[in-house]
Scaffold this motif. Sequence first.
Motif, PDB file in Angstrom:
ATOM      1  N   LYS A 107     -30.857   6.407  20.959  1.00 21.92           N
ATOM      2  CA  LYS A 107     -31.773   5.672  20.090  1.00 21.92           C
ATOM      3  C   LYS A 107     -31.346   5.740  18.625  1.00 21.92           C
ATOM      4  CE  LYS A 107     -35.381   7.942  21.794  1.00 21.92           C
ATOM      5  NZ  LYS A 107     -36.798   8.281  22.061  1.00 21.92           N
ATOM      6  N   ASN A 108     -32.195   5.171  17.755  1.00 24.39           N
ATOM      7  CA  ASN A 108     -31.919   5.241  16.329  1.00 24.39           C
ATOM      8  C   ASN A 108     -32.535   6.511  15.750  1.00 24.39           C
ATOM      9  OD1 ASN A 108     -34.676   4.745  15.993  1.00 24.39           O
ATOM     10  ND2 ASN A 108     -34.418   2.767  14.993  1.00 24.39           N
ATOM     11  N   CYS A 109     -32.754   6.541  14.430  1.00 27.08           N
ATOM     12  CA  CYS A 109     -33.215   7.772  13.784  1.00 27.08           C
ATOM     13  C   CYS A 109     -34.616   7.665  13.183  1.00 27.08           C
ATOM     14  CB  CYS A 109     -32.212   8.193  12.709  1.00 27.08           C
ATOM     15  SG  CYS A 109     -30.696   8.909  13.391  1.00 27.08           S
ATOM     16  N   ASN A 110     -35.445   6.797  13.708  1.00 23.55           N
ATOM     17  CA  ASN A 110     -36.822   6.705  13.245  1.00 23.55           C
ATOM     18  C   ASN A 110     -37.588   7.966  13.644  1.00 23.55           C
ATOM     19  OD1 ASN A 110     -39.417   6.027  12.531  1.00 23.55           O
ATOM     20  ND2 ASN A 110     -39.485   4.130  13.717  1.00 23.55           N
ATOM     21  N   SER A 114     -42.807  10.332  16.148  1.00 20.66           N
ATOM     22  CA  SER A 114     -42.757  11.646  16.789  1.00 20.66           C
ATOM     23  C   SER A 114     -43.992  12.464  16.431  1.00 20.66           C
ATOM     24  CB  SER A 114     -41.512  12.409  16.332  1.00 20.66           C
ATOM     25  OG  SER A 114     -40.350  11.644  16.539  1.00 20.66           O
ATOM     26  N   PRO A 115     -44.430  13.369  17.321  1.00 21.26           N
ATOM     27  CA  PRO A 115     -45.503  14.297  16.957  1.00 21.26           C
ATOM     28  C   PRO A 115     -45.080  15.145  15.760  1.00 21.26           C
ATOM     29  CG  PRO A 115     -45.083  14.342  19.317  1.00 21.26           C
ATOM     30  CD  PRO A 115     -43.979  13.551  18.711  1.00 21.26           C
ATOM     31  N   PRO A 116     -46.046  15.637  14.970  1.00 21.83           N
ATOM     32  CA  PRO A 116     -45.708  16.379  13.741  1.00 21.83           C
ATOM     33  C   PRO A 116     -44.740  17.534  13.963  1.00 21.83           C
ATOM     34  CG  PRO A 116     -48.050  15.895  13.800  1.00 21.83           C
ATOM     35  CD  PRO A 116     -47.503  15.469  15.129  1.00 21.83           C
ATOM     36  N   GLN A 117     -44.868  18.226  15.085  1.00 24.36           N
ATOM     37  CA  GLN A 117     -44.000  19.384  15.317  1.00 24.36           C
ATOM     38  C   GLN A 117     -42.545  18.985  15.553  1.00 24.36           C
ATOM     39  OE1 GLN A 117     -46.451  18.324  17.274  1.00 24.36           O
ATOM     40  NE2 GLN A 117     -46.139  18.810  19.448  1.00 24.36           N
ATOM     41  N   ALA A 119     -41.231  16.194  13.889  1.00 20.19           N
ATOM     42  CA  ALA A 119     -40.917  15.227  12.837  1.00 20.19           C
ATOM     43  C   ALA A 119     -40.160  15.827  11.666  1.00 20.19           C
ATOM     44  CB  ALA A 119     -42.194  14.568  12.343  1.00 20.19           C
ATOM     45  N   THR A 120     -39.703  17.054  11.796  1.00 21.73           N
ATOM     46  CA  THR A 120     -38.969  17.692  10.714  1.00 21.73           C
ATOM     47  C   THR A 120     -37.487  17.770  11.063  1.00 21.73           C
ATOM     48  OG1 THR A 120     -39.320  19.890  11.660  1.00 21.73           O
ATOM     49  CG2 THR A 120     -40.968  19.089  10.107  1.00 21.73           C
ATOM     50  N   GLY A 121     -36.683  17.931  10.031  1.00 24.74           N
ATOM     51  CA  GLY A 121     -35.247  18.084  10.251  1.00 24.74           C
ATOM     52  C   GLY A 121     -34.506  16.761  10.264  1.00 24.74           C
ATOM     53  N   VAL A 122     -33.218  16.831   9.972  1.00 22.61           N
ATOM     54  CA  VAL A 122     -32.395  15.627   9.938  1.00 22.61           C
ATOM     55  C   VAL A 122     -32.141  15.124  11.355  1.00 22.61           C
ATOM     56  CG1 VAL A 122     -31.311  16.275   7.770  1.00 22.61           C
ATOM     57  CG2 VAL A 122     -30.274  16.987   9.942  1.00 22.61           C
ATOM     58  N   CYS A 123     -31.677  13.893  11.437  1.00 26.01           N
ATOM     59  CA  CYS A 123     -31.555  13.248  12.742  1.00 26.01           C
ATOM     60  C   CYS A 123     -30.582  13.974  13.668  1.00 26.01           C
ATOM     61  CB  CYS A 123     -31.121  11.803  12.531  1.00 26.01           C
ATOM     62  SG  CYS A 123     -31.334  10.725  13.964  1.00 26.01           S
ATOM     63  N   LYS A 124     -29.543  14.565  13.119  1.00 27.02           N
ATOM     64  CA  LYS A 124     -28.537  15.203  13.961  1.00 27.02           C
ATOM     65  C   LYS A 124     -28.849  16.657  14.288  1.00 27.02           C
ATOM     66  CE  LYS A 124     -25.454  16.363  10.114  1.00 27.02           C
ATOM     67  NZ  LYS A 124     -24.087  16.174   9.563  1.00 27.02           N
ATOM     68  N   ALA A 125     -29.986  17.165  13.791  1.00 24.95           N
ATOM     69  CA  ALA A 125     -30.388  18.544  14.092  1.00 24.95           C
ATOM     70  C   ALA A 125     -31.874  18.673  13.800  1.00 24.95           C
ATOM     71  CB  ALA A 125     -29.595  19.541  13.257  1.00 24.95           C
ATOM     72  N   ASN A 126     -32.698  18.514  14.844  1.00 25.20           N
ATOM     73  CA  ASN A 126     -34.136  18.537  14.627  1.00 25.20           C
ATOM     74  C   ASN A 126     -34.821  19.042  15.890  1.00 25.20           C
ATOM     75  OD1 ASN A 126     -35.439  16.092  16.252  1.00 25.20           O
ATOM     76  ND2 ASN A 126     -33.439  15.432  15.498  1.00 25.20           N
ATOM     77  N   ARG A 132     -35.499  11.879  19.799  1.00 25.85           N
ATOM     78  CA  ARG A 132     -36.317  11.342  18.721  1.00 25.85           C
ATOM     79  C   ARG A 132     -35.753   9.997  18.268  1.00 25.85           C
ATOM     80  NH1 ARG A 132     -37.274  14.855  13.315  1.00 25.85           N
ATOM     81  NH2 ARG A 132     -35.400  13.762  12.636  1.00 25.85           N
ATOM     82  N   GLY A 133     -36.629   9.030  18.040  1.00 27.57           N
ATOM     83  CA  GLY A 133     -36.199   7.723  17.588  1.00 27.57           C
ATOM     84  C   GLY A 133     -36.700   6.618  18.502  1.00 27.57           C
TER      85      GLY A 133
END
Length: 211
Positions: A107-110, A114-117, A119-126, A132-133
């Motif tokens: 997927k993309n990086c939207n 995502s649930p709040p838990q 929704a943190t961290g950059v797309c390549k490490a979260n 996610r996306g």
Amino acid sequence: ITLPNKTWGGKDVLGIEIAENVGAADGRPAFLNMGVHHAREWPAGEHVMEWAYELVNGYSRDAAIRGLVSKTRNIVVPIINPDGFEISREAEPKGDFTRFDYEMKRKNCNVNDSPPQFATGVCKANPGGRVRGTDPNRNYGGFWGGNGAELTWSGDTFRGSAPFSEPEVRNVRSIVSSRQVTNLITMHTVAALVLRPPGVADIRPPLEEPQ
């Protein structure tokens, strides 16, 4: 050409338009060829770039190609989803399709759905990992949310929050709405299928099926 919407990661989506007198304001029919809606389907972009090479290199020596380039516009966008593509290409391979097997990102990086838990961290490490996306290919307005599209944020075919919610998909819409696009191909890998409009089996077969 640079498409109007940057990705969630701030990247430009780039393409090339091939035609004689490409700057002319005319109504020539246009063919759109694009690849890598899905990040892990790397060869899809290669196929699209080969088409561009075929047109440019064949123009001077192949009458059929020269006729095509003179009478039509050919728009080539190899990577629709550059955020996901970059992550997939640069990730350490695991090959197990687990949540943190980033090479298998589709997927993309939207992050917004995502649930709040998660929704943190950059797309390549979260915390949500590769799942996610939004699946850009399920985000178009036609049949949005129908068969083959998941409603849950973590699904590989998650449709997104609304039709055309994703900048990558709005970029495709911008090409189709600003040029005389009479046909298009979106390249994918794995399934070994040729899918034609309407692309949904339970609606009806393509109109040209008898031929």
